[in-house]
Design a protein around this motif. Structure first.
Motif, PDB file in Angstrom:
ATOM      1  N   GLU A   1       7.809   6.735   7.323  1.00  0.00           N
ATOM      2  CA  GLU A   1       6.939   5.732   6.702  1.00  0.00           C
ATOM      3  C   GLU A   1       7.024   4.379   7.399  1.00  0.00           C
ATOM      4  O   GLU A   1       6.071   3.591   7.367  1.00  0.00           O
TER       5      GLU A   1
ATOM      6  N   LEU B   1      -2.942   8.005  -7.994  1.00  0.00           N
ATOM      7  CA  LEU B   1      -3.603   9.205  -7.474  1.00  0.00           C
ATOM      8  C   LEU B   1      -4.848   9.596  -8.264  1.00  0.00           C
ATOM      9  O   LEU B   1      -5.791  10.138  -7.687  1.00  0.00           O
TER      10      LEU B   1
ATOM     11  N   SER C   1      -4.076  14.761  -1.697  1.00  0.00           N
ATOM     12  CA  SER C   1      -2.872  14.037  -2.076  1.00  0.00           C
ATOM     13  C   SER C   1      -1.734  14.999  -2.376  1.00  0.00           C
ATOM     14  O   SER C   1      -1.957  16.185  -2.634  1.00  0.00           O
ATOM     15  N   LYS C   2      -0.514  14.469  -2.332  1.00  0.00           N
ATOM     16  CA  LYS C   2       0.687  15.290  -2.424  1.00  0.00           C
ATOM     17  C   LYS C   2       1.623  14.746  -3.512  1.00  0.00           C
ATOM     18  O   LYS C   2       2.558  13.997  -3.218  1.00  0.00           O
ATOM     19  N   PRO C   3       1.424  15.136  -4.759  1.00  0.00           N
ATOM     20  CA  PRO C   3       2.285  14.642  -5.851  1.00  0.00           C
ATOM     21  C   PRO C   3       3.748  15.041  -5.712  1.00  0.00           C
ATOM     22  O   PRO C   3       4.626  14.387  -6.268  1.00  0.00           O
TER      23      PRO C   3
ATOM     24  N   THR D   1       3.279  10.921   6.868  1.00  0.00           N
ATOM     25  CA  THR D   1       3.985  10.786   5.592  1.00  0.00           C
ATOM     26  C   THR D   1       3.119  10.179   4.491  1.00  0.00           C
ATOM     27  O   THR D   1       3.600   9.950   3.378  1.00  0.00           O
ATOM     28  N   GLU D   2       1.865   9.932   4.786  1.00  0.00           N
ATOM     29  CA  GLU D   2       0.984   9.332   3.779  1.00  0.00           C
ATOM     30  C   GLU D   2       0.781  10.300   2.616  1.00  0.00           C
ATOM     31  O   GLU D   2       0.558  11.492   2.809  1.00  0.00           O
ATOM     32  N   ILE D   3       0.853   9.778   1.395  1.00  0.00           N
ATOM     33  CA  ILE D   3       0.701  10.628   0.216  1.00  0.00           C
ATOM     34  C   ILE D   3      -0.770  10.974  -0.026  1.00  0.00           C
ATOM     35  O   ILE D   3      -1.090  12.021  -0.588  1.00  0.00           O
TER      36      ILE D   3
ATOM     37  N   THR E   1       5.658   8.998  -8.965  1.00  0.00           N
ATOM     38  CA  THR E   1       4.979   9.107  -7.672  1.00  0.00           C
ATOM     39  C   THR E   1       3.470   8.998  -7.859  1.00  0.00           C
ATOM     40  O   THR E   1       2.777   8.310  -7.100  1.00  0.00           O
TER      41      THR E   1
ATOM     42  N   ALA F   1       1.119   5.559  -6.662  1.00  0.00           N
ATOM     43  CA  ALA F   1       0.051   5.703  -5.667  1.00  0.00           C
ATOM     44  C   ALA F   1      -1.339   5.707  -6.296  1.00  0.00           C
ATOM     45  O   ALA F   1      -2.339   5.817  -5.581  1.00  0.00           O
TER      46      ALA F   1
ATOM     47  N   MET G   1       7.411  17.425   4.231  1.00  0.00           N
ATOM     48  CA  MET G   1       7.119  16.121   4.824  1.00  0.00           C
ATOM     49  C   MET G   1       8.124  15.797   5.923  1.00  0.00           C
ATOM     50  O   MET G   1       7.753  15.347   7.009  1.00  0.00           O
TER      51      MET G   1
ATOM     52  N   LYS H   1       5.533  14.913  -3.035  1.00  0.00           N
ATOM     53  CA  LYS H   1       6.022  14.330  -1.788  1.00  0.00           C
ATOM     54  C   LYS H   1       7.526  14.090  -1.789  1.00  0.00           C
ATOM     55  O   LYS H   1       8.189  14.289  -0.760  1.00  0.00           O
TER      56      LYS H   1
END
Length: 348
Positions: free
Chosen positions: A273, A51, A212-214, A198-200, A45, A49, A178, A216
């Motif tokens: 999404e 991150l 940010s949401k690792p 739902t965006e990370i 993830t 992304a 989420m 997710k």
């Protein structure tokens, strides 16, 4: 010694006896394979992304609960395993909830020692004219407190990160969170948030901090299992005021759906999404926000006063900012809806 039948072995390694059935997939796997797939999925993830970048300083929002504790543990583990080159710092917010936050912060302080990470604690009382959540609830009652706490907490995280010279904060939002948010926005008809919830990675004109949401795609049940088998030190008591929150309704629905179909959580996230909302033209077309600063506190705001200062004005005047007590007879909106509508009139 006779070998175990194939169906009695871990479905991934076929070497060890399974110790759990994975909630996300239903696979019967051993502890070590569970640790591996759980951590690897989070790593995937992160890399998908992009991150992080080497040399970046990143704050981990630490509450002492299972999500943030697992997040801190996994981030430290993956940072060392895959050489992210990230400098992590724990950032905690003290909302001032006696019997809940004071105890959970003790857990955070132990986590600081266990993971050898710096810790910064920022309190509502220091930021918001001496107001704590206990004081706020004593004034406005328990029905609308999540609106106040949500505004104050988001800004407190931003301010705490700025104090540290950091512009990136990780939060422990998991897959269940989420999916709940998608459902809440549908149930409330909140189209403004539906296509971005739902965006990370999130960042807006009203905040200088990227979030940010690792976790997710990590199921809450798997987070609990990971914390249990790793024997992590976390605080498990629910917030004193959260039973009144609307999110609880969405959470119950999600749990019921998961019982029938384990993939329901991920399915809802993927549905969120893929939402493509048609924007209306003319008068209803959303205006572009211009970032400025709050005249009172200097925080980024599209209005003269930021959200927090709007609410603080009401509290300092001895009433709720939306004048809940003056609600007209026959009004169909409850207090939470009134708070929301008042804030929606401002260009946030």
């Amino acid at each position: 010694m006779p070998s175990l039948p194939l169906q009695s072995l871990c479905e991934l390694c076929s070497a060890q006896k399974p110790s759990l059935r994975r909630p996300k997939t239903g696979q019967k796997i051993c502890q070590q394979c569970f640790f591996h797939v759980f951590e690897t999925e989070i790593h995937n993830t992160i890399t998908a992304a992009s991150l992080f970048h080497p040399g970046e300083r990143v704050a981990i929002g630490a509450s002492g609960g299972k999500d943030s504790t697992v997040l801190a543990h996994v981030m430290k583990t993956l940072n060392e395993r895959y050489s992210y080159g990230v400098d992590f710092v724990l950032l905690s917010i003290d909302e001032g909830i006696r019997g809940y936050r004071d105890d959970s912060l003790e857990t955070v302080k132990r986590n600081q020692q266990q993971y050898s990470l710096p810790l910064k604690i920022v309190s509502y009382k220091d930021l918001y004219d001496g107001w704590s959540m206990d004081n706020i609830v004593a004034q406005i009652g328990s029905k609308n407190n999540c609106t106040y706490c949500g505004v104050f907490r988001r800004q407190a995280l931003d301010r705490g990160a700025q104090m540290l010279g950091i512009n990136h904060v990780l939060t422990g939002h998991n897959a269940d969170d989420m999916a709940e948010t998608v459902l809440m926005n549908i149930l409330r008809g909140d189209t403004a948030r539906l296509d971005r919830c739902t965006e990370i990675i999130t960042q807006s004109a009203e905040s200088p901090i990227k979030r940010s949401k690792p976790l997710k795609f990590a199921y809450e049940k798997e987070i609990v299992l990971y914390a249990h088998y790793k024997k992590l030190d976390y605080f498990s008591t629910e917030c004193t005021y959260s039973p009144e929150a609307f999110r609880g309704t969405a959470r119950t629905l999600i749990k019921n759906l998961e019982t029938v179909r384990s993939s329901a959580i991920i399915d809802i996230i993927h549905s969120g999404e893929t939402f493509a909302l048609q924007r209306r033209g003319g008068k209803n077309q959303a205006k572009k926000l211009v970032a400025g600063v709050c005249e009172r506190c200097g925080y980024i705001s599209s209005n003269k006063l930021c959200k927090a200062c709007v609410l603080l004005d009401g509290l300092n005047a001895g009433r709720a900012a939306v004048q809940i007590s003056l609600e007209k007879p026959g009004d169909q909106d409850d207090g939470a809806a009134l708070v929301r509508k008042q804030l929606e009139h401002l260009s946030f």
